[in-house]
Scaffold this active site. Structure first.
Site, PDB file in Angstrom:
ATOM      1  CD  GLU A  40      -2.824  -1.101   2.548  1.00 11.75           C
ATOM      2  OE1 GLU A  40      -1.991  -1.500   3.572  1.00 11.75           O
ATOM      3  OE2 GLU A  40      -4.001  -1.548   2.387  1.00 11.75           O
TER       4      GLU A  40
ATOM      5  CB  THR B 198      -6.367  -1.213   0.803  1.00 12.38           C
ATOM      6  OG1 THR B 198      -5.933  -2.602   1.666  1.00 12.38           O
ATOM      7  CG2 THR B 198      -5.670  -0.991  -0.124  1.00 12.38           C
TER       8      THR B 198
ATOM      9  CG  ASP C 124     -12.593  -6.537   1.079  1.00 16.82           C
ATOM     10  OD1 ASP C 124     -11.488  -6.115   1.303  1.00 16.82           O
ATOM     11  OD2 ASP C 124     -13.184  -6.497   1.996  1.00 16.82           O
TER      12      ASP C 124
HETATM   13  N1  ADE Z   1      -8.122  -4.677   4.303  1.00 18.50           N
HETATM   14  C1  ADE Z   1      -8.683  -4.423   3.097  1.00 18.50           C
HETATM   15  N2  ADE Z   1     -10.377  -4.980   3.334  1.00 18.50           N
HETATM   16  C2  ADE Z   1     -10.531  -5.410   4.693  1.00 18.50           C
HETATM   17  C3  ADE Z   1     -11.275  -6.049   5.018  1.00 18.50           C
HETATM   18  N3  ADE Z   1     -12.275  -6.379   4.229  1.00 18.50           N
HETATM   19  N4  ADE Z   1     -11.604  -5.625   6.504  1.00 18.50           N
HETATM   20  C4  ADE Z   1     -10.244  -5.648   7.507  1.00 18.50           C
HETATM   21  N5  ADE Z   1      -9.049  -5.002   6.874  1.00 18.50           N
HETATM   22  C5  ADE Z   1      -9.149  -4.761   5.313  1.00 18.50           C
END
Ligand code: ADE
Length: 233
Positions: free
Chosen positions: A4, A82, A191
């Site tokens: 990152e 992220t 996500d």
């Molecule tokens: N970093 C990126 N996606 C994540 C998630 N779903 N939960 C925790 N940290 C994250």
């Protein structure tokens, strides 16, 4: 994570601080340089010497923040990285968000007063002009020490209108508050938390494109900050 931080370090031409500005055994690694007249320092949490992977989560985050604020005395800290995003709050893969507030979803302490302490709701620096100028989405960032979540975590996140889920921001907010340094969060979505894909799979698939989206936005954020009072953000 290093994945990152590296695109930003390269984009801004930052150099690793040698000799180290934060000495061991703290594992964090720092890079410094200038962007549009601003002194910029990027701090990542370094690697775990036992497991060889990046240090993640609230413990390394609060340690790095405490030491970095002490070393660099910044006017403002940006938690950049992220996150998972909630489609119910308008998040889509690759979106870059500004955080409005932080909470913890995995510090559940059902005792008088400790319940609120555990949640740790804290407002972030208000940046409405920045948000409008860059056309970014905004929302509550929820932190916890797991990439997955329990039903109870989900209940807390949705109950507090979380738009983003990650593993550091609330801890960084705690360390910043000790020093009364304002905190912003700039987070790119890898996500969808309330989607149907396995988080780890979706995260790995989108990590590099989200880090690139972050690197596209952060220099613009820094450019907007340059020469402004905090109230003008
Ligand atoms: N970093 C990126 N996606 C994540 C998630 N779903 N939960 C925790 N940290 C994250």
């Amino acid at each position: 994570m290093e994945a990152e931080a590296q695109p930003l370090i390269q984009a801004l031409g930052l150099k690793e601080d040698v000799p180290a500005k934060i000495v061991g055994p703290a594992p964090c690694v720092t890079y410094s340089g200038e962007h549009q007249g601003l002194a910029v320092h990027v701090v990542w949490n370094g690697k775990c010497k036992d497991h060889g992977v990046d240090n993640v989560g609230t413990v390394p985050a609060s340690l790095s923040t405490y030491l970095a604020v002490l070393a660099f005395k910044p006017d403002v800290v940006i938690s950049a990285g992220t996150c998972g995003g909630f489609k119910a709050q308008g998040a889509a893969i690759g979106d870059v968000f500004l955080g409005s507030a932080v909470i913890n979803h995995d510090r559940r302490i059902p005792l008088p007063a400790f319940d609120k302490y555990g949640l740790g709701h804290a407002a972030l620096l208000a940046t409405p002009h920045l948000q409008a100028a860059l056309g970014l989405k905004s929302g509550v960032v929820s932190s916890g020490n797991s990439l997955d979540y329990t039903d109870k975590c989900m209940e807390i996140m949705t109950g507090h209108g979380a738009a983003l889920k990650e593993m550091e921001a609330a801890a960084i907010a705690w360390a910043c508050a000790l020093y009364k340094v304002p905190l912003m969060c700039v987070k790119a979505v890898t996500d969808i938390v309330d989607g149907d894909r396995p988080t780890a799979e979706e995260f790995l698939e989108n990590l590099h494109s989200a880090a690139a989206a972050l690197q596209g936005t952060l220099p613009k954020v820094l450019g907007f900050l340059a020469g402004k009072e905090l109230q003008a953000l």
